[in-house]
Design an enzyme around this catalytic site. Structure first.
Site, mmCIF file in Angstrom:
data_model
loop_
_atom_site.group_PDB
_atom_site.id
_atom_site.type_symbol
_atom_site.label_atom_id
_atom_site.label_comp_id
_atom_site.label_asym_id
_atom_site.label_seq_id
_atom_site.Cartn_x
_atom_site.Cartn_y
_atom_site.Cartn_z
ATOM 1 N N ASP A 81 -66.805 1.190 44.748
ATOM 2 C CA ASP A 81 -65.925 1.741 45.786
ATOM 3 C C ASP A 81 -66.701 1.859 47.107
ATOM 4 O O ASP A 81 -67.859 2.297 47.114
ATOM 5 C CB ASP A 81 -65.456 3.131 45.308
ATOM 6 C CG ASP A 81 -64.358 3.713 46.164
ATOM 7 O OD1 ASP A 81 -63.575 2.946 46.752
ATOM 8 O OD2 ASP A 81 -64.282 4.963 46.238
ATOM 9 N N ASN A 253 -56.280 5.042 45.183
ATOM 10 C CA ASN A 253 -57.596 5.654 44.937
ATOM 11 C C ASN A 253 -57.528 7.175 44.877
ATOM 12 O O ASN A 253 -57.004 7.818 45.792
ATOM 13 C CB ASN A 253 -58.553 5.269 46.068
ATOM 14 C CG ASN A 253 -59.059 3.856 45.945
ATOM 15 O OD1 ASN A 253 -58.432 3.023 45.295
ATOM 16 N ND2 ASN A 253 -60.187 3.588 46.551
HETATM 17 P P1 13P Z 1 -59.201 11.161 47.855
HETATM 18 O O1 13P Z 1 -60.254 11.937 48.579
HETATM 19 O O2 13P Z 1 -57.858 11.376 48.467
HETATM 20 O O3 13P Z 1 -59.191 11.405 46.401
HETATM 21 O O4 13P Z 1 -59.514 9.593 48.094
HETATM 22 C C1 13P Z 1 -60.402 8.913 47.265
HETATM 23 C C2 13P Z 1 -60.714 7.535 47.736
HETATM 24 O O5 13P Z 1 -60.077 6.953 48.584
HETATM 25 C C3 13P Z 1 -61.848 6.873 47.088
HETATM 26 O O6 13P Z 1 -62.107 5.610 47.627
HETATM 27 O O1 G3H Z 2 -63.876 7.474 49.120
HETATM 28 C C1 G3H Z 2 -64.848 8.089 48.750
HETATM 29 C C2 G3H Z 2 -64.886 8.816 47.496
HETATM 30 O O2 G3H Z 2 -64.199 10.030 47.579
HETATM 31 C C3 G3H Z 2 -66.296 8.963 47.046
HETATM 32 O O3 G3H Z 2 -66.929 10.090 47.550
HETATM 33 O O4 G3H Z 2 -69.098 9.196 48.436
HETATM 34 O O5 G3H Z 2 -68.856 11.611 47.813
HETATM 35 O O6 G3H Z 2 -68.915 9.865 46.047
HETATM 36 P P1 G3H Z 2 -68.554 10.184 47.456
HETATM 37 ZN ZN ZN Z 3 -61.629 5.519 49.744
#
Ligand code: 13P
Ligand code: G3H
Ligand code: ZN
Length: 307
Positions: A81, A253
């Site tokens: 991600d 997501n």
């Molecule tokens: P949220 O913070 O809304 O759960 O979004 C997660 C996300 O986009 C991870 O890529």
């Molecule tokens: O989009 C991002 C996700 O919420 C991941 O968050 O970078 O703190 O793991 P993180």
């Molecule tokens: Zn995201």
């Protein structure tokens, strides 16, 4: 079984539903999400952010997800991600763990985003790995006061056509007013659905909605009742998620909703069982709450019974 993002999302696109992509940092979250996929007979995307890899390790998370996927009949995508660091995206592609990577070049100038995305798509496709790319700034509607400001930051439909033609990416994350984290709106949930319709009309690849957590009231209440200070947290409404799916979003997501579920489970258990020191007992209810939240998402996204 492990599958590519492309195979899962092409099927979702044909069937007019979305598949959830859930962020994980540890064994418990993987177990909880897989339990939901089994219960709902749903395909699932398990995502690891750069932060998750820093916390738990790419090989460690890869091993856990591969084991879980191999033991399951459900289609499981293992996805990187928001890969912003090109070296990390390349490492993920070479690692042999991922069946999908996201290159997030949204903060780069348009031409540079195209150039780097295209190079990573060529590299990933040689290994049968899908690539999600991002165009536009993922930010809330309230962050922009005027339509002009939104136009400058949200995904431009014509640019999206050019971006996809020039990069060959498999899925595109678009900016239509969602934002990351638990504080998305001060007022009501609001998304730019006209823009989503315009993009969907012009584009033929699966579209991705980031920042889609809903901050469910029941989970938020458990957190608050047990000392968590998240009174002002507000997410995307269920009605808006359903509308986004009906207008052509195929990947959604979710991270923040899993975080508050984990938090709620741990806080409530510890408050009710102050004598317990066994981490397995403490984390059990947190896993159960995550499974519940994920099952609810799978139903809402329409992926139930599709895996
Ligand atoms: P949220 O913070 O809304 O759960 O979004 C997660 C996300 O986009 C991870 O890529
Ligand atoms: O989009 C991002 C996700 O919420 C991941 O968050 O970078 O703190 O793991 P993180
Ligand atoms: Zn995201």
């Amino acid at each position: 079984m492990l599958v590519t993002l492309s195979s899962v999302l092409q099927k979702a696109k044909r069937g007019h539903y979305a598949v959830g992509a859930f962020n994980v940092n540890n064994l418990e979250m993987i177990q909880a999400i897989m339990a939901a996929a089994e219960a709902e007979k749903s395909p699932v995307i398990i995502s690891t952010s750069e932060g998750a890899i820093e916390y738990a390790g790419m090989d460690e998370l890869g091993t856990l997800v591969h084991l879980a996927a191999e033991r399951s009949k459900r289609p499981v995508v293992f996805h990187l991600d928001h890969g912003k660091d090109v070296k990390l995206v390349e490492r993920a592609i070479k690692s042999g763990w991922y069946t999908s990577v996201m290159f997030d070049g949204s903060s780069l100038p348009f031409k540079e985003n195209i150039k780097t995305t295209k190079r990573l798509v060529e590299m990933a496709h040689k290994k049968n790995i899908s690539v999600e790319a991002e165009l536009g700034a993922i930010a809330g509607m309230e962050d922009f006061v005027s339509v002009e400001a939104r136009d400058a930051h949200f995904t431009n439909p014509e640019q999206a056509v050019e971006f996809i033609a020039k990069t060959g990416c498999d899925a595109l994350a678009i900016a239509i007013g969602t934002s990351h984290g638990a504080y998305k709106f001060k007022e009501a949930s609001a998304l730019d659905f006209k823009r989503l319709q315009a993009i969907r009309k012009l584009i033929n690849i699966p579209l991705v909605l980031h920042g889609a957590s809903g901050i469910p009231a029941n989970v938020k209440k458990i957190c608050i009742d047990h000392g968590c200070k998240i009174e002002d947290a507000k997410g995307v409404s269920d009605a808006h998620i359903r509308k986004a799916v009906s207008l052509g979003i195929n990947k959604i997501n979710i991270d923040s909703d899993l975080r508050i579920a984990f938090d709620a489970g741990v806080r409530r258990f510890l408050a009710e069982n102050p004598e317990v020191i066994d981490p397995r007992k403490i984390l059990g209810p947190a896993k159960d709450l995550i499974t519940l939240v994920v099952r609810q998402k799978m139903n809402m996204f329409g992926s139930r019974g599709k895996g």
